[in-house]
Scaffold this motif. Structure first.
Motif, mmCIF file in Angstrom:
data_model
loop_
_atom_site.group_PDB
_atom_site.id
_atom_site.type_symbol
_atom_site.label_atom_id
_atom_site.label_comp_id
_atom_site.label_asym_id
_atom_site.label_seq_id
_atom_site.Cartn_x
_atom_site.Cartn_y
_atom_site.Cartn_z
ATOM 1 N N UNK A 1 -21.786 77.149 7.002
ATOM 2 C CA UNK A 1 -22.246 77.760 8.252
ATOM 3 C C UNK A 1 -23.073 79.016 8.047
ATOM 4 N N UNK A 2 -22.704 79.859 7.077
ATOM 5 C CA UNK A 2 -23.503 81.067 6.858
ATOM 6 C C UNK A 2 -24.890 80.706 6.333
ATOM 7 N N UNK A 3 -24.967 79.693 5.486
ATOM 8 C CA UNK A 3 -26.273 79.237 5.018
ATOM 9 C C UNK A 3 -27.107 78.701 6.182
ATOM 10 N N UNK A 4 -26.498 77.911 7.035
ATOM 11 C CA UNK A 4 -27.231 77.306 8.149
ATOM 12 C C UNK A 4 -27.737 78.355 9.133
ATOM 13 N N UNK A 5 -26.909 79.324 9.484
ATOM 14 C CA UNK A 5 -27.343 80.294 10.493
ATOM 15 C C UNK A 5 -28.369 81.276 9.947
ATOM 16 N N UNK A 6 -28.535 81.312 8.615
ATOM 17 C CA UNK A 6 -29.585 82.139 8.037
ATOM 18 C C UNK A 6 -30.786 81.300 7.594
ATOM 19 N N UNK A 7 -30.860 80.073 8.102
ATOM 20 C CA UNK A 7 -32.070 79.285 7.956
ATOM 21 C C UNK A 7 -32.122 78.329 6.798
ATOM 22 N N UNK A 8 -31.007 78.095 6.132
ATOM 23 C CA UNK A 8 -30.997 77.222 4.961
ATOM 24 C C UNK A 8 -30.395 75.862 5.324
ATOM 25 N N UNK A 9 -31.067 74.809 4.985
ATOM 26 C CA UNK A 9 -30.509 73.492 5.245
ATOM 27 C C UNK A 9 -31.294 72.719 6.286
ATOM 28 N N UNK A 10 -30.645 71.706 6.841
ATOM 29 C CA UNK A 10 -31.303 70.748 7.714
ATOM 30 C C UNK A 10 -31.833 71.403 8.983
ATOM 31 N N UNK A 11 -33.062 71.070 9.324
ATOM 32 C CA UNK A 11 -33.684 71.636 10.518
ATOM 33 C C UNK A 11 -32.899 71.298 11.771
ATOM 34 N N UNK A 12 -32.278 70.117 11.804
ATOM 35 C CA UNK A 12 -31.514 69.727 12.996
ATOM 36 C C UNK A 12 -30.402 70.713 13.320
ATOM 37 N N UNK A 13 -29.946 71.478 12.307
ATOM 38 C CA UNK A 13 -28.881 72.455 12.516
ATOM 39 C C UNK A 13 -29.367 73.886 12.275
ATOM 40 N N UNK A 14 -30.203 74.074 11.278
ATOM 41 C CA UNK A 14 -30.638 75.427 10.910
ATOM 42 C C UNK A 14 -31.842 75.903 11.707
ATOM 43 N N UNK A 15 -32.520 74.993 12.397
ATOM 44 C CA UNK A 15 -33.740 75.376 13.108
ATOM 45 C C UNK A 15 -33.820 74.796 14.499
ATOM 46 N N UNK A 16 -32.729 74.768 15.217
ATOM 47 C CA UNK A 16 -32.719 74.241 16.585
ATOM 48 C C UNK A 16 -33.674 75.061 17.451
ATOM 49 N N UNK A 17 -34.446 74.375 18.267
ATOM 50 C CA UNK A 17 -35.443 74.996 19.158
ATOM 51 C C UNK A 17 -36.522 75.763 18.381
ATOM 52 N N UNK A 18 -36.668 75.460 17.091
ATOM 53 C CA UNK A 18 -37.658 76.160 16.289
ATOM 54 C C UNK A 18 -37.320 77.619 16.056
ATOM 55 N N UNK A 19 -36.032 77.972 16.107
ATOM 56 C CA UNK A 19 -35.625 79.383 16.016
ATOM 57 C C UNK A 19 -35.052 79.747 14.642
ATOM 58 N N UNK A 20 -35.431 79.070 13.617
ATOM 59 C CA UNK A 20 -34.980 79.362 12.264
ATOM 60 C C UNK A 20 -35.596 80.679 11.782
ATOM 61 N N UNK A 21 -34.822 81.591 11.188
ATOM 62 C CA UNK A 21 -33.363 81.615 11.118
ATOM 63 C C UNK A 21 -32.784 82.292 12.368
ATOM 64 N N UNK A 22 -31.536 82.005 12.645
ATOM 65 C CA UNK A 22 -30.880 82.667 13.768
ATOM 66 C C UNK A 22 -30.578 84.127 13.424
ATOM 67 N N UNK A 23 -30.216 84.392 12.165
ATOM 68 C CA UNK A 23 -30.010 85.760 11.675
ATOM 69 C C UNK A 23 -30.814 85.957 10.390
ATOM 70 N N UNK A 24 -31.415 87.129 10.233
ATOM 71 C CA UNK A 24 -32.046 87.476 8.964
ATOM 72 C C UNK A 24 -30.970 87.840 7.946
ATOM 73 N N UNK A 25 -31.232 87.557 6.688
ATOM 74 C CA UNK A 25 -30.265 87.881 5.631
ATOM 75 C C UNK A 25 -29.865 89.346 5.671
ATOM 76 N N UNK A 26 -30.827 90.236 5.873
ATOM 77 C CA UNK A 26 -30.551 91.670 5.854
ATOM 78 C C UNK A 26 -29.855 92.163 7.116
ATOM 79 N N UNK A 27 -29.668 91.270 8.091
ATOM 80 C CA UNK A 27 -28.942 91.610 9.316
ATOM 81 C C UNK A 27 -27.546 91.002 9.332
#
Length: 335
Positions: A148-174
């Protein structure tokens, strides 16, 4: 003062089945905690339950990608809608999982919110494991609760990590990661990516109060932050009722103090709780302990008569930058 709104998200979609003929027990957690009067003790509004799709891994095999991807996608969008509505109402969402895959729903909600207020939302990730497995550091992916931490920071399948084209949901530094074990498999990956990390040993050495302040300081440039709490951050000596217990965790009182420091500012926008497993708590003892820890830890959000005292001894055995009320916007998403 924002009222707490409790939303159940009893999803097991991110976990592997314990056996071929059974399902994980984490979906029972919201009911077990409610049964211990969590809502009454928090003086919380009942925000209902978002029923997940059916849990059925089917014929998934390693190499097929994340199991339950279509179901996780649809549930994430729906959960983000519900969380967003609670925040729009000026309330503090407390989401009761379920497994760690519900983090996708809160992350999508926070990403939408960040765009609305033209700012970034941060994440305080309190967990016994980094959950940072992804195609770049593992031979295959599978259970979303371990990714989950990988997915919410933009890593992995677009269907989960980039919903609505909003990849990443959180920046690594945030992202601030608290409570992982020193030997975590992906600790060096986190360090290389620029995550702020304080393992359980350092958290205990520095103190829970100071660690909360440190986390807040690291996210000072964000417009607010969300708190993810995986109950396995606790040591199994005090909380064995989790999906994957790991020695070397923190004490209950340390968790209370940590939460107290994190939610005491209006910059904290909400929180989720994951992986408590009532199947490992037949007499309800650990549910009662967890409810007490939540009531004490969330005391800054409670009316004075509800707020409990927080001990300073560990026991083992301003205005918000994001407005608490905004004009709701169209949150419809492409599913």
């Amino acid at each position: 003062m924002r009222r707490i709104a409790v939303l159940d998200a009893p999803s097991n979609l991110g976990l592997r089945p314990p056996t071929e003929t059974s399902v994980p027990g984490c979906a029972k957690a919201p009911g077990a905690l409610r049964d211990r009067q969590l809502l009454a003790r928090l003086d919380a509004r009942d925000a209902g339950c978002l029923t997940p799709p059916r849990y059925d891994p089917g014929d998934w095999r390693p190499g097929d990608g994340v199991a339950h991807t279509p179901q996780l996608h649809s549930y994430t969008v729906r959960l983000a809608e519900r969380i967003g509505a609670i925040v729009d109402a000026g309330e503090f969402p407390l989401v009761l999982g379920g497994d760690c895959s519900i983090t996708l729903g809160s992350a999508l909600a926070m990403r939408r919110l960040g765009e609305e207020v033209d700012g970034r939302i941060g994440l305080v990730f309190v967990d016994g494991h980094s959950d940072f497995r992804h195609p770049g550091n593992a031979p295959y992916v599978g259970a979303a609760a371990g990714e989950d931490l990988a997915l919410v920071t933009g890593r992995g399948q677009t269907e989960l990590a980039g919903i609505e084209g909003r990849r990443p949901y959180y920046r690594d530094t945030d992202v601030v990661v608290l409570g992982i074990r020193e030997h975590d498999e992906y600790r060096l990956d986190l360090q290389a990516a620029g995550f702020a990390v304080r393992p359980a040993t350092a958290l205990r050495a520095e103190g829970a109060k100071r660690t909360a302040q440190w986390a807040r300081e690291r996210l000072a440039d964000c417009a607010g932050y969300w708190v993810h709490l995986d109950v396995d951050v606790l040591d199994p000596a005090v909380m064995p009722a989790v999906d994957a217990p790991e020695p070397g965790g923190i004490a209950l009182t340390e968790l209370e103090l940590l939460l107290n420091g994190l939610v005491s500012t209006p910059d904290c926008l909400g929180m989720e709780l994951t992986v408590f497993d009532p199947d490992h708590d037949p007499d309800g003892r650990y549910a009662a302990e967890l409810v007490q820890a939540l009531v004490s830890g969330l005391a800054p959000l409670l009316p004075p008569k509800r707020a409990g005292r927080v001990s300073s001894q560990p026991r083992l055995a301003g205005q918000p930058r994001v407005p608490t009320q905004r004009t709701p916007t169209d949150r419809r998403a492409v599913a």
